[in-house]
Write a protein that holds these residues in place. Structure first.
Motif, PDB file in Angstrom:
ATOM      1  N   LEU A  46     -16.280 -11.990   4.879  1.00 23.97           N
ATOM      2  CA  LEU A  46     -16.364 -11.073   3.747  1.00 23.97           C
ATOM      3  C   LEU A  46     -15.133 -10.174   3.648  1.00 23.97           C
ATOM      4  N   GLU A  47     -14.511  -9.907   4.784  1.00 25.30           N
ATOM      5  CA  GLU A  47     -13.342  -9.020   4.777  1.00 25.30           C
ATOM      6  C   GLU A  47     -12.204  -9.565   3.920  1.00 25.30           C
ATOM      7  N   LYS A  48     -12.224 -10.847   3.584  1.00 26.39           N
ATOM      8  CA  LYS A  48     -11.150 -11.448   2.801  1.00 26.39           C
ATOM      9  C   LYS A  48     -11.178 -11.034   1.329  1.00 26.39           C
ATOM     10  N   ILE A  49     -12.308 -10.502   0.859  1.00 27.69           N
ATOM     11  CA  ILE A  49     -12.373 -10.122  -0.558  1.00 27.69           C
ATOM     12  C   ILE A  49     -12.612  -8.630  -0.760  1.00 27.69           C
ATOM     13  N   ILE A  50     -12.417  -7.826   0.276  1.00 23.27           N
ATOM     14  CA  ILE A  50     -12.633  -6.387   0.127  1.00 23.27           C
ATOM     15  C   ILE A  50     -11.464  -5.742  -0.617  1.00 23.27           C
ATOM     16  N   ASP A  51     -11.674  -4.537  -1.090  1.00 26.64           N
ATOM     17  CA  ASP A  51     -10.655  -3.754  -1.772  1.00 26.64           C
ATOM     18  C   ASP A  51      -9.399  -3.696  -0.895  1.00 26.64           C
ATOM     19  N   PRO A  52      -8.249  -4.140  -1.413  1.00 28.65           N
ATOM     20  CA  PRO A  52      -7.013  -4.105  -0.615  1.00 28.65           C
ATOM     21  C   PRO A  52      -6.706  -2.723  -0.045  1.00 28.65           C
ATOM     22  N   LEU A  53      -7.162  -1.675  -0.730  1.00 30.31           N
ATOM     23  CA  LEU A  53      -6.898  -0.316  -0.250  1.00 30.31           C
ATOM     24  C   LEU A  53      -7.632  -0.020   1.061  1.00 30.31           C
ATOM     25  N   LEU A  54      -8.634  -0.852   1.394  1.00 33.37           N
ATOM     26  CA  LEU A  54      -9.414  -0.621   2.605  1.00 33.37           C
ATOM     27  C   LEU A  54      -8.935  -1.456   3.788  1.00 33.37           C
ATOM     28  N   HIS A  55      -7.989  -2.347   3.561  1.00 34.87           N
ATOM     29  CA  HIS A  55      -7.519  -3.199   4.651  1.00 34.87           C
ATOM     30  C   HIS A  55      -6.967  -2.357   5.801  1.00 34.87           C
ATOM     31  N   GLY A  56      -7.474  -2.637   6.985  1.00 39.23           N
ATOM     32  CA  GLY A  56      -7.028  -1.919   8.169  1.00 39.23           C
ATOM     33  C   GLY A  56      -7.632  -0.544   8.335  1.00 39.23           C
ATOM     34  N   LYS A  57      -8.545  -0.160   7.435  1.00 41.97           N
ATOM     35  CA  LYS A  57      -9.112   1.188   7.484  1.00 41.97           C
ATOM     36  C   LYS A  57     -10.612   1.203   7.773  1.00 41.97           C
ATOM     37  N   ILE A  58     -11.208   0.035   7.905  1.00 42.88           N
ATOM     38  CA  ILE A  58     -12.632  -0.052   8.221  1.00 42.88           C
ATOM     39  C   ILE A  58     -12.796  -0.612   9.625  1.00 42.88           C
ATOM     40  N   LYS A  59     -13.573   0.060  10.442  1.00 42.08           N
ATOM     41  CA  LYS A  59     -13.849  -0.468  11.771  1.00 42.08           C
ATOM     42  C   LYS A  59     -14.691  -1.732  11.638  1.00 42.08           C
ATOM     43  N   ALA A  60     -14.408  -2.697  12.490  1.00 43.30           N
ATOM     44  CA  ALA A  60     -15.081  -3.993  12.409  1.00 43.30           C
ATOM     45  C   ALA A  60     -16.596  -3.852  12.478  1.00 43.30           C
ATOM     46  N   SER A  61     -17.081  -2.978  13.347  1.00 45.59           N
ATOM     47  CA  SER A  61     -18.527  -2.820  13.492  1.00 45.59           C
ATOM     48  C   SER A  61     -19.155  -2.219  12.240  1.00 45.59           C
ATOM     49  N   SER A  62     -18.465  -1.265  11.603  1.00 49.03           N
ATOM     50  CA  SER A  62     -18.974  -0.643  10.386  1.00 49.03           C
ATOM     51  C   SER A  62     -19.022  -1.656   9.246  1.00 49.03           C
ATOM     52  N   LEU A  63     -17.966  -2.464   9.116  1.00 48.40           N
ATOM     53  CA  LEU A  63     -17.931  -3.488   8.085  1.00 48.40           C
ATOM     54  C   LEU A  63     -19.026  -4.521   8.318  1.00 48.40           C
ATOM     55  N   LYS A  64     -19.227  -4.900   9.560  1.00 45.58           N
ATOM     56  CA  LYS A  64     -20.245  -5.896   9.895  1.00 45.58           C
ATOM     57  C   LYS A  64     -21.639  -5.386   9.508  1.00 45.58           C
ATOM     58  N   LYS A  65     -21.910  -4.124   9.826  1.00 47.92           N
ATOM     59  CA  LYS A  65     -23.217  -3.551   9.503  1.00 47.92           C
ATOM     60  C   LYS A  65     -23.389  -3.436   7.993  1.00 47.92           C
ATOM     61  N   PHE A  66     -22.358  -2.984   7.306  1.00 45.17           N
ATOM     62  CA  PHE A  66     -22.421  -2.829   5.858  1.00 45.17           C
ATOM     63  C   PHE A  66     -22.660  -4.180   5.182  1.00 45.17           C
ATOM     64  N   ALA A  67     -21.998  -5.216   5.666  1.00 49.43           N
ATOM     65  CA  ALA A  67     -22.181  -6.561   5.109  1.00 49.43           C
ATOM     66  C   ALA A  67     -23.608  -7.040   5.313  1.00 49.43           C
ATOM     67  N   GLU A  68     -24.174  -6.726   6.467  1.00 53.92           N
ATOM     68  CA  GLU A  68     -25.562  -7.113   6.752  1.00 53.92           C
ATOM     69  C   GLU A  68     -26.534  -6.412   5.807  1.00 53.92           C
ATOM     70  N   ILE A  69     -26.287  -5.136   5.541  1.00 50.01           N
ATOM     71  CA  ILE A  69     -27.149  -4.379   4.618  1.00 50.01           C
ATOM     72  C   ILE A  69     -27.097  -5.025   3.234  1.00 50.01           C
ATOM     73  N   SER A  70     -25.882  -5.307   2.762  1.00 53.33           N
ATOM     74  CA  SER A  70     -25.719  -5.902   1.437  1.00 53.33           C
ATOM     75  C   SER A  70     -26.444  -7.231   1.344  1.00 53.33           C
ATOM     76  N   GLU A  71     -26.303  -8.045   2.381  1.00 47.93           N
ATOM     77  CA  GLU A  71     -26.944  -9.363   2.397  1.00 47.93           C
ATOM     78  C   GLU A  71     -28.461  -9.245   2.350  1.00 47.93           C
ATOM     79  N   LYS A  72     -29.008  -8.288   3.080  1.00 44.17           N
ATOM     80  CA  LYS A  72     -30.456  -8.104   3.078  1.00 44.17           C
ATOM     81  C   LYS A  72     -30.945  -7.653   1.701  1.00 44.17           C
ATOM     82  N   CYS A  73     -30.199  -6.765   1.059  1.00 44.28           N
ATOM     83  CA  CYS A  73     -30.589  -6.289  -0.276  1.00 44.28           C
ATOM     84  C   CYS A  73     -30.573  -7.411  -1.304  1.00 44.28           C
ATOM     85  N   LEU A  74     -29.671  -8.384  -1.118  1.00 49.89           N
ATOM     86  CA  LEU A  74     -29.474  -9.433  -2.111  1.00 49.89           C
ATOM     87  C   LEU A  74     -30.258 -10.708  -1.814  1.00 49.89           C
TER      88      LEU A  74
END
Length: 404
Positions: free
Chosen positions: A297-325
């Motif tokens: 999922l990190e391949k399509i995130i906002d370019p402004l966020l590249h290198g600014k999100i901790k891997a664990s935070s992104l992983k958790k956020f992606a899981e939340i989104s997936e569960k909602c959808l």
């Protein structure tokens, strides 16, 4: 493409965006005529008459609807920034004859917002129904819509050099605030209110970037409508629960699905639907979940966020989104669970790991993903009581303590 609201009309081939203006304080049914009513027609008796504002006072507040105070325009009509005689700054949403907000939506918004008050819900200051006018007056939200802050106000995701860029922490705090507002709607004392039109243009931000959910024209109360059954399709392109199309039953889990789309918008900074893209990329929900299933999922995130999100935070956020959808409503979490997970994702982002001089960033990312995190989060009841009591706005940055 701006997301249009659908109401009791089939989708039409070739429907295009009719307005690229900022959409503030909610949209409206597209291609829907304003409900006709006579000047002498009376509103339902359960409306809060103490909220009535005279048309003369509204003209005073907006300098007779001076164009220089226009802050938004769309299918609903026009929104003006105004100042009441008391000095309070307000947003004045004026429905226009022929295509603005209908009487039913107008009444629904007044009824619901006069029953609830919460720091993450836009407050209704008053309304006017004189001289065939349908006008709603809200607290003024200085920073506009979440959509406007994520990408340029004309709907183009190209970056604006003058626009304030939201950090990942701020985006998480905005998501948490909106989740608190929706959780309160679903479980609060007013009783099972379903928003029915959750999207980035209906999440507004005050001067401190505190998120507030707005536009309750399509909202339904679970107490008065236990089956949440509706005739015709209502909602907005790109955000609608796929199960809703089959059953026409809209529930709290339908709001959760729509919120999942908003989460991807926050992460990717692109519209829920973009017909200028390839067919497989047009729907953000489908495109995002395709990359999530690949674990990339990190391949399509906002370019402004590249290198600014901790891997664990992104992983958790992606899981939340997936569960909602999730396609099936029964498999989706409720808003309390979503709020819990978003708070967790914020805590993961804020964790500081002491590094040895020889350690590089990849080593620390690996370590970060392995750390167990024990979070003390409030119960559902505590969340409701806390948010109901704290009407006074804050900077939206308070988070739950976390031990590592």
């Amino acid at each position: 493409m701006q997301n249009k609201r659908i109401k009791q009309e089939p989708l039409k081939k070739g429907v295009s965006d009719q307005s690229s203006a900022v959409l503030l304080y909610g949209g409206t049914s597209f291609n829907k005529k304003l409900t006709e009513r006579s000047v002498n027609a009376s509103l339902p008796p359960n409306l809060n008459l103490s909220l009535r504002i005279s048309f003369a006072d509204i003209k005073y507040a907006t300098k007779n609807f001076d164009a220089k105070f226009l802050v938004g325009e769309g299918g609903f009509g026009k929104v003006y920034k105004g100042t009441l005689r008391s000095g309070m700054k307000v947003a004045v949403k004026r429905s226009e004859p022929g295509h603005g907000q209908g009487l039913k939506e107008f009444e629904t918004e007044i009824i619901i917002l006069s029953q609830i008050r919460h720091r993450h819900l836009v407050s209704l200051i008053g309304y006017c129904d004189e001289e065939s006018e349908l006008i709603l007056v809200y607290e003024f939200m200085e920073k506009g819509t979440l959509r406007d802050q994520l990408y340029h106000s004309n709907g183009n995701p190209e970056r604006s050099s003058s626009r304030f860029e939201l950090s990942w922490k701020q985006r998480l705090e905005i998501c948490i605030g909106a989740a608190r507002g929706l959780h309160y709607l679903h479980t609060g004392p007013a009783g099972g209110i379903i928003h029915h039109d959750v999207k980035s243009t209906n999440i507004l931000l005050n001067e401190n970037y505190v998120a507030k959910v707005g536009d309750f024209g399509l909202s339904k109360s679970g107490l008065s409508d236990p089956d949440h059954f509706t005739m015709g399709v209502k909602g907005s392109f790109g955000y609608l629960d796929p199960e809703y199309f089959k059953t026409l039953r809209f529930t709290e889990k339908s709001d959760v699905y729509s919120f999942g789309v908003v989460l991807l918008e926050v992460l990717c900074a692109r519209p829920a639907v973009d017909n200028s893209l390839l067919r497989e990329e047009a729907s953000l929900a489908e495109w995002g979940m395709l990359w999530q299933r690949k674990g990339q999922l990190e391949k399509i995130i906002d370019p402004l966020l590249h290198g600014k999100i901790k891997a664990s935070s992104l992983k958790k956020f992606a899981e939340i989104s997936e569960k909602c959808l999730k396609a099936k409503a029964a498999e989706r979490p409720d808003m309390h669970e979503v709020l819990w997970d978003l708070t967790y994702a914020l805590q993961l982002q804020e964790i500081t790991i002491d590094r040895e001089p020889h350690e590089d960033s990849s080593t620390n990312t690996s370590l970060e993903l392995q750390l167990p995190v024990i979070c003390h989060l409030p119960s559902t009841r505590t969340l409701i009581e806390e948010e109901d009591a704290q009407i006074k706005e804050d900077d939206g940055s308070n988070t739950t303590a976390c031990e590592v």
